[in-house]
Design an enzyme around this catalytic site. Sequence first.
Site, PDB file in Angstrom:
ATOM      1  N   THR A 126     -20.238 -15.929   0.656  1.00 33.17           N
ATOM      2  CA  THR A 126     -19.552 -16.767   1.640  1.00 33.17           C
ATOM      3  C   THR A 126     -20.397 -16.977   2.893  1.00 33.17           C
ATOM      4  O   THR A 126     -21.101 -16.075   3.346  1.00 33.17           O
ATOM      5  CB  THR A 126     -18.210 -16.118   2.023  1.00 33.17           C
ATOM      6  OG1 THR A 126     -17.397 -15.996   0.855  1.00 33.17           O
ATOM      7  CG2 THR A 126     -17.471 -16.942   3.054  1.00 33.17           C
ATOM      8  N   ARG A 267      18.273   8.255   2.552  1.00 34.90           N
ATOM      9  CA  ARG A 267      19.084   7.598   3.586  1.00 34.90           C
ATOM     10  C   ARG A 267      20.497   7.336   3.092  1.00 34.90           C
ATOM     11  O   ARG A 267      20.726   7.013   1.921  1.00 34.90           O
ATOM     12  CB  ARG A 267      18.439   6.263   3.976  1.00 34.90           C
ATOM     13  CG  ARG A 267      17.076   6.391   4.608  1.00 34.90           C
ATOM     14  CD  ARG A 267      17.164   6.783   6.062  1.00 34.90           C
ATOM     15  NE  ARG A 267      17.781   5.715   6.856  1.00 34.90           N
ATOM     16  CZ  ARG A 267      18.115   5.835   8.127  1.00 34.90           C
ATOM     17  NH1 ARG A 267      17.922   6.988   8.751  1.00 34.90           N
ATOM     18  NH2 ARG A 267      18.644   4.824   8.793  1.00 34.90           N
ATOM     19  N   GLY A 339      13.931  -0.925   6.384  1.00 36.45           N
ATOM     20  CA  GLY A 339      14.533  -1.300   7.655  1.00 36.45           C
ATOM     21  C   GLY A 339      13.528  -1.163   8.783  1.00 36.45           C
ATOM     22  O   GLY A 339      12.328  -1.410   8.623  1.00 36.45           O
ATOM     23  N   GLU A 363     -12.427 -12.887  -2.835  1.00 32.33           N
ATOM     24  CA  GLU A 363     -12.875 -13.033  -4.237  1.00 32.33           C
ATOM     25  C   GLU A 363     -12.405 -14.362  -4.834  1.00 32.33           C
ATOM     26  O   GLU A 363     -12.202 -14.486  -6.037  1.00 32.33           O
ATOM     27  CB  GLU A 363     -12.389 -11.871  -5.113  1.00 32.33           C
ATOM     28  CG  GLU A 363     -12.618 -10.474  -4.555  1.00 32.33           C
ATOM     29  CD  GLU A 363     -14.076 -10.068  -4.549  1.00 32.33           C
ATOM     30  OE1 GLU A 363     -14.897 -10.906  -4.151  1.00 32.33           O
ATOM     31  OE2 GLU A 363     -14.373  -8.928  -4.922  1.00 32.33           O
TER      32      GLU A 363
END
Length: 382
Positions: A126, A267, A339, A363
Amino acid sequence: MTTTWLTEDQQALVETTLDFAQDYLAPHALDWDRDKHFPVDVLRKAAGLGLGGVYVREESGGSGLTRADGVLVFETLASGCPSIAGYLSIHNMVAWMIDRYGDPGQRERWLPRLCAMDDLASYCLTEPGAGSDAAALTTRAVRDGDAWVLTGVKQFISGAGASQLYVVMARTGREGADGVSAFVVDKDDPGVTFGADERKMGWNAQPTRQVVLDGVRLPADRLLGREGAGFRIAMNGLNGGRLGIAACSLGGARSALDRSLAHLADREAFGARLLDAQALRFRLADMATELAAARALVQQAAQALDRSDPQAPYLIAMAKRFATDTGYSVADRALQLHGGYGYLSEYGIEKIVRDLRVHQILEGTNEIMRVIVARGLTEAYR
């Protein structure tokens, strides 16, 4: 990851890699991300398990594993830290390119140190003005007697500055893909410099810099493969790299899913465990199903590459697109299931989300993956 379909050797490979990820990656991943620390010492520990030359032939110092084995390795490593697993995938892509296209002298010179990760490697395709249109690169290599002189800038190079070796694509001939050649550049070659370490959304545990080539004079034996074959070498390297990044997305997302299961089990709301709420269980079921489907597609593509199936690039593009989109989506939903805790750094979910987001870009962007898939679909109608 369900492993009942693995061979005995693959099961042992996954178990060994998982032990490494849990012992050396996961406990430090948040600190490395916060401190932008590149743990070269840990990479060399990984090389001690054969992970510095996963696809390199054994006589060159590598592990000689298949692509189907490799995607298991990178998925498992990414469950500990997607950023480090992603760099290892890139390093292995470069090592494979040298093993596959290098002459005996080049393999003997570079591969033992790459496989041991005494030297790290980076891939340079690149450029600031040539991303998805990689064949339009402008870095130039000009023949001068028995040498090549390279001038240009490479952008978004993972490991740049820390890596010793760089496989660089440069234009040696006419415009387009046929005019590109591949070179091995050493960090210490005169004229090689690096830009500032980029400030990034994720992948903070590895450096990303420009590689600047200012009249870098290389001896003729730094040409990798034949002149004009560089673009094909680059694309063949990317076939493996795309599988590695797809697998890293699976590993990061699997970690996020596992953390969600544990969180919901701990939880309570409205007098019951969150894990017992049917709506949340359905979300978890969808996440697990999508990851299993993505894993199957990645494994199918890896097996196609192992047997040199002409359809392999098409399947790899499908797998890279689907697995990286799925991995990011699963991680994002895992954050939601946590959350407010998912938004806190200490829980590790937001890091996974940030790390996996770039997998949809590097990629070859997922838009380019769609181009490749569509080309394969419509070939018969041209």
